[in-house]
Design a protein around this motif. Structure first.
Motif, mmCIF file in Angstrom:
data_model
loop_
_atom_site.group_PDB
_atom_site.id
_atom_site.type_symbol
_atom_site.label_atom_id
_atom_site.label_comp_id
_atom_site.label_asym_id
_atom_site.label_seq_id
_atom_site.Cartn_x
_atom_site.Cartn_y
_atom_site.Cartn_z
ATOM 1 N N PRO A 86 0.859 -1.193 0.150
ATOM 2 C CA PRO A 86 -0.199 -0.248 -0.230
ATOM 3 C C PRO A 86 0.750 1.028 -0.190
ATOM 4 O O PRO A 86 0.396 2.897 -0.377
ATOM 5 N N SER A 113 -4.709 0.258 5.122
ATOM 6 C CA SER A 113 -4.178 -0.196 3.492
ATOM 7 C C SER A 113 -4.894 0.593 2.087
ATOM 8 O O SER A 113 -4.051 1.083 1.589
ATOM 9 N N SER A 168 -3.528 4.091 0.480
ATOM 10 C CA SER A 168 -3.318 4.393 -1.498
ATOM 11 C C SER A 168 -3.655 4.677 -1.967
ATOM 12 O O SER A 168 -2.866 5.304 -2.726
#
Length: 312
Positions: free
Chosen positions: A152, A241, A245
């Motif tokens: 990520p 995560s 990202s």
């Protein structure tokens, strides 16, 4: 050619070009060695022999996430600005390829080229720990730690390094990126307003906390912007995560004039013959061909008449 095939062609070409850069491998090797030698007594190399393998590999993944993304950001900083500087946008705009396929391929190719060295570093650490601890499960947990902690953050750094230099310059971005990384990932939130320890941190401290069973760095710590630091757990690990990202800009929204490549991917040239009189690729879209620059005519300059038209 469908959009998926076009995206795959650009991704494969971008990956092959980036993975061959010496600077990528030299930077990864130097930073990995520096982190391994300077990790201190609390590093994963000094954990007791009875430590579970998930804690060992989570410690290695978190350790490598401190500096490796900085090197990856430096390598990818001039990717799109170099295309704009060479003036190759018109070359790729002549291809029957959508803007989304071009930009998504560039992003995915850059992400894959940085993920390979990071994965090899974790596999090397897992091999060294297996020789020391005699536990083959370390390789499986290395893959889990890479997917939850490292990947990520790489997704964020890749998008960040491709977009931001378009607004500034590549050298200025490299300087500002180093300052941002230490401010937004490792600065104590009690001292100064920072994103350290929040769900938006690409360092991966929330997944590392879940794998290690104890707080990693400043995950969930008190301080400024405390509403972005919930208590670490399974739910926050799943939430952290995608947040880290996706906090960068969407690649599909980048301007079209920045979507050129150094040369045309060969797979994108298969459909360029449609509509051409001789059923071949037009000269301006052939593989490896760059448009010829013509010298502009000076104002007031007249064409010299032919010899038989001159007055004697």
């Amino acid at each position: 050619m469908t959009t998926a095939r076009q995206t795959w062609a650009v991704t494969r070409y971008e990956f092959r070009m980036q993975i061959r850069k010496r600077s990528l491998w030299i930077t990864t090797a130097v930073l990995a060695v520096v982190l391994t030698l300077t990790q201190g007594d609390r590093g994963p190399r000094h954990l007791p022999l009875g430590t579970p393998p998930r804690e060992v590999m989570a410690g290695w993944a978190l350790l490598m996430s401190i500096l490796l993304p900085i090197g990856f950001g430096m390598v990818l900083a001039d990717r799109l600005t170099r295309d704009r500087r060479l003036g190759l946008a018109s070359l790729l705009e002549s291809l029957p390829t959508g803007r989304g396929a071009l930009v998504a391929g560039k992003y995915l190719g850059g992400l894959a080229s940085t993920a390979v060295p990071a994965a090899l570093v974790l596999l090397t650490a897992a091999a060294a720990e297996t020789a020391h601890r005699h536990d083959p499960a370390l390789f499986a947990w290395a893959a889990v730690a890479f997917a939850l902690i490292t990947l990520p953050g790489l997704a964020f750094v890749t998008a960040f390094a491709l977009v931001c230099p378009l607004l500034t310059t590549a050298p200025l971005f490299r300087v500002l990126f180093v300052g941002y990384w230490f401010w937004g990932n490792m600065l104590n939130p009690d001292l100064f307003p920072s994103l350290t320890g929040t769900l938006l941190t690409p360092l991966g401290d929330y997944p590392a906390t879940w794998l290690m069973g104890e707080r990693a760095l400043y995950a969930g710590a008190d301080g400024w912007l405390e509403f972005l630091r919930p208590q670490p757990g399974g739910a926050t690990t799943v939430l952290a995560s995608p947040c880290s990202s996706c906090s960068a800009s969407r690649p599909s929204r980048w301007p079209r004039r920045y979507c050129a490549a150094e040369t045309c991917p060969p797979d994108l040239l298969k459909d360029t013959s449609h509509g051409h009189p001789d059923h071949r690729a037009a000269p301006h879209v052939r593989q490896g061909h760059r448009p010829r620059r013509t010298r502009p005519r000076r104002p007031g300059r007249h064409v010299r008449p032919a010899r038989h038209q001159r007055r004697r």
